[in-house]
Design an enzyme around this catalytic site. Structure first.
Site, PDB file in Angstrom:
ATOM      1  N   VAL B  14      32.085  21.777 -10.388  1.00 53.27           N
ATOM      2  CA  VAL B  14      33.561  23.222 -11.267  1.00 53.27           C
ATOM      3  C   VAL B  14      33.531  24.224 -10.794  1.00 53.27           C
ATOM      4  CG1 VAL B  14      32.879  20.388 -12.582  1.00 53.27           C
ATOM      5  CG2 VAL B  14      32.098  22.808 -12.964  1.00 53.27           C
ATOM      6  N   CYS B  15      34.931  25.194 -11.227  1.00 56.20           N
ATOM      7  CA  CYS B  15      35.034  26.233 -11.438  1.00 56.20           C
ATOM      8  C   CYS B  15      34.024  26.524 -12.112  1.00 56.20           C
ATOM      9  CB  CYS B  15      36.394  26.494 -11.716  1.00 56.20           C
ATOM     10  SG  CYS B  15      37.546  25.623  -9.913  1.00 56.20           S
ATOM     11  N   PRO B  16      33.469  27.925 -12.594  1.00 51.81           N
ATOM     12  CA  PRO B  16      33.468  28.996 -10.404  1.00 51.81           C
ATOM     13  C   PRO B  16      32.677  28.925  -9.736  1.00 51.81           C
ATOM     14  CG  PRO B  16      32.385  30.100 -12.483  1.00 51.81           C
ATOM     15  CD  PRO B  16      32.372  28.764 -13.170  1.00 51.81           C
TER      16      PRO B  16
END
Lengths: 266, 79
Positions: B14-16
């Site tokens: 997932v981000c970041p």
């Protein structure tokens, strides 16, 4: 998947690696850097905290004092460690925060006899001491050993900070030839200091050290930043090397122990 | 003549961290080489190309290759 970093390191340092000024290359430089913090008190505590958090690979911590209750108003990393040597107490904090950091404890006062041997082992030195004799001693030893260092001093709501790259930029002795007469300048013990003042300046010292390692931005070389938190005046004073400076002209190449008393005149 | 290709499977990421890992991989490969990144985290499909571009690299393609699955093709900039 990535040769340089573990999965945990990618997560720990994500917010640094994301920045174009740092990236994976900069993070690797930090993990390989060796920084010495002299004094784990008001300035040293926040400096140690943020250098360890940033992933500086080796932190030397020098302090001969023990944690007292009067320290905790500003030296928050020593929470719960009353009576413990401050360098040891700082090590406990760092090891909890970031296992990537190797800590070397120097649980004694830095003096004319031991300063060069300790300074020699590091890339960058932070002067987080609270007296003029130590400041001149650290300046002279760092210039002789060619080690960049960051000076700071604070009192009440006021502080100053400058960075020194030996033989290239003005040293502390270029600016102040010698210490003021004993008793003419009050110490933090007499005049007091706000935890925020030491916290701010210790943090600024860590910022300077990180920039010096990464070779990014502008450092406070040939400049002194002064801040008065009562009036919120931030000033930068431009400084110049002094051709007659006995230390950075190279005229004096050794630490002469008997000079490091009272006014530290050379 | 086709450039050297590298692959990065970021399914499950997932981000970041999607961008952090893409960035680290781009630092490892040679200038002008191609990196294909596989993503299944929808916000990263916008975030990764934008961040990669802001660092000066070229985003050649962003394409959906399955249900909740995307491919981003990046050319590392010549520094």
């Amino acid at each position: 998947m990535f040769s340089e970093f573990s999965e945990e390191q990618i997560r720990r340092y994500a917010r640094q690696i994301i920045m174009p000024e740092i990236g994976g290359g900069g993070q690797k430089k930090l993990l390989e850097a060796k920084i010495l913090v002299i004094g784990a008190g008001g300035l040293g505590s926040p400096a140690i905290q943020f250098l360890a958090a940033a992933g500086v690979g080796k932190l030397g911590i020098a302090d001969g004092d023990n944690v007292e209750i009067s320290n905790l108003q500003r030296q928050t990393i020593h929470a719960g460690n009353l009576g413990m040597n401050k360098a040891e107490s700082a090590r406990v904090f760092v090891e909890k925060l970031n296992p990537d950091v190797e800590v070397e404890v120097h649980p004694f006062h830095i003096n004319a006899e031991n300063v060069r041997d300790v300074v020699k082992k590091y890339d960058i030195i932070l002067d987080c001491t609270d007296n003029f004799v130590s400041r001149f001693l650290i300046n002279d030893a760092c210039v002789i050993e060619g080690k960049p260092f960051v000076h700071s001093a604070v009192l009440k709501f006021y502080g100053e900070i400058m960075s020194i790259v030996p033989k290239e930029t003005a040293c502390y002795r270029c600016v102040f030839r010698h210490a003021p007469p004993p008793g003419s300048v009050p110490s933090c013990q007499e005049a007091g200091v706000l935890g925020v003042t030491t916290g701010l300046f210790g943090t600024l010292q860590a910022a300077e050290a990180i920039k010096l390692i990464l070779n990014i931005g502008e450092t406070l070389t040939n400049k002194m930043l002064t801040v008065d938190l009562l009036t919120m005046e931030f000033d930068i004073v431009k400084l110049r090397r002094n051709e007659n400076c006995p230390i950075c002209s190279g005229r004096i190449r050794e630490i002469i122990p008997e000079k490091y008393v009272e006014r530290c005149q050379l | 003549m086709s450039a050297v290709k590298h692959y990065l499977d970021l399914r499950g990421e997932v981000c970041p961290f999607t961008f952090v890992k893409t960035k680290l991989k781009l630092e490892e490969i040679g200038a002008g080489e191609i990196l294909e990144v596989i993503l299944d985290h929808e916000p990263a499909v916008e975030d990764v190309p934008r961040s990669v571009k802001s660092e000066g690299h070229e985003v050649l393609r962003v394409e959906m290759i399955g249900e909740k699955l995307w491919r981003v093709v990046i050319k590392k900039c010549l520094e």
